[in-house]
Write a protein that holds these residues in place. Structure first.
Motif, short mmCIF file in Angstrom:
data_model
loop_
_atom_site.label_atom_id
_atom_site.label_comp_id
_atom_site.label_asym_id
_atom_site.label_seq_id
_atom_site.Cartn_x
_atom_site.Cartn_y
_atom_site.Cartn_z
N LYS A 26 0.85 -1.19 0.00
CA LYS A 26 0.00 0.00 0.00
C LYS A 26 0.88 1.24 0.00
O LYS A 26 2.01 1.22 0.49
N ILE A 142 -2.26 1.55 8.39
CA ILE A 142 -2.04 0.94 7.07
C ILE A 142 -1.53 -0.48 7.21
O ILE A 142 -1.93 -1.38 6.44
N LEU A 146 -3.26 -3.90 5.71
CA LEU A 146 -2.55 -4.88 4.89
C LEU A 146 -2.71 -6.29 5.45
O LEU A 146 -2.90 -7.25 4.69
N LYS A 211 6.04 3.48 0.39
CA LYS A 211 5.26 2.24 0.28
C LYS A 211 5.57 1.34 1.47
O LYS A 211 6.70 1.28 1.94
#
Length: 223
Positions: A26, A142, A146, A211
């Motif tokens: 992500k 995040i 994931l 990322k």
């Protein structure tokens, strides 16, 4: 007993395991601008060094648009050799802070305010490691997304595989241990700043996308 063992053998032979891994990624947008600021004052008198550093320290504490961390304040004598024995010829004081903010304009305003206090050549203000990073809370959110994505993906994969093979495939192991943050951070090199620097001229680096990825290991069993 032999009869039951014989009946189990075909079942065991028809069951098999599948081991594989998959990478999930992500994008992250850095949202914290940080820097290390250092103020150095030199003078022949220790009292003068302390008083001048106190002016900077009080202004830094009063400014509430940035977060201040790891503040340190120290004054040390400076020596020179005279007749083979050290002699104090002056004092050097250092004030260090780590500064963070979510607004680049606040960082510029803060640095401009600090440099405006610089009155003479014996005082220096330097800026180090001016760069963007991802806030810890944002990173953890995040990362959790994931992990959830990797679990949901393998559940759907097991269902589709069962339909394709006309078997019952189930997830036995999901290993979520690996995670890597790929940073593309370009920190501004150490800068010695003069008193004429305005906030709009502070060299704030551009925000570069980052990322985060995890590589998840799976084990499935199909019967």
């Amino acid at each position: 007993m032999k009869k039951y063992l014989f009946l189990l053998i075909p079942f065991l032979l028809n069951a098999y395991e599948i081991n594989f891994s998959k990478k999930f990624t992500k994008d992250l947008i850095p949202n914290i601008l940080g820097a290390d600021i250092s103020i150095i004052v030199e003078d022949k008198k220790e009292k003068e060094v302390i008083e001048r550093l106190d002016i900077f320290n009080n202004k830094i504490k009063e400014y509430n648009k940035v977060e201040k961390q790891l503040g340190s304040f120290n004054v040390r004598p400076q020596y020179q050799r005279s007749s083979n024995s050290p002699k104090i010829y002056g004092y050097k004081g250092t004030l260090n802070y780590k500064i963070e903010t979510t607004d680049a304009l606040n960082m510029g305003e803060f640095i401009s305010m600090i440099t405006s206090l610089k009155e003479d050549r014996d005082t220096s203000v330097s800026l180090n490691n001016l760069s963007w990073r991802v806030k810890d809370d944002s990173y953890n959110v995040i990362l959790d997304l994931l992990r959830l994505e990797s679990i949901e993906w393998v559940e759907n994969y097991a269902k589709n595989l069962s339909a394709d093979l006309n078997r019952t495939c189930s997830v036995k192991v999901v290993d979520l241990q690996n995670n890597i943050l790929h940073t593309y951070r370009e920190a501004v090199a150490s800068l010695r700043i003069d008193s004429s620097l305005k906030r709009e001229n502070v060299p704030v680096p551009e925000v570069s996308q980052q990322k985060i990825s995890i590589t998840t290991n799976y084990k499935l069993e199909c019967k």
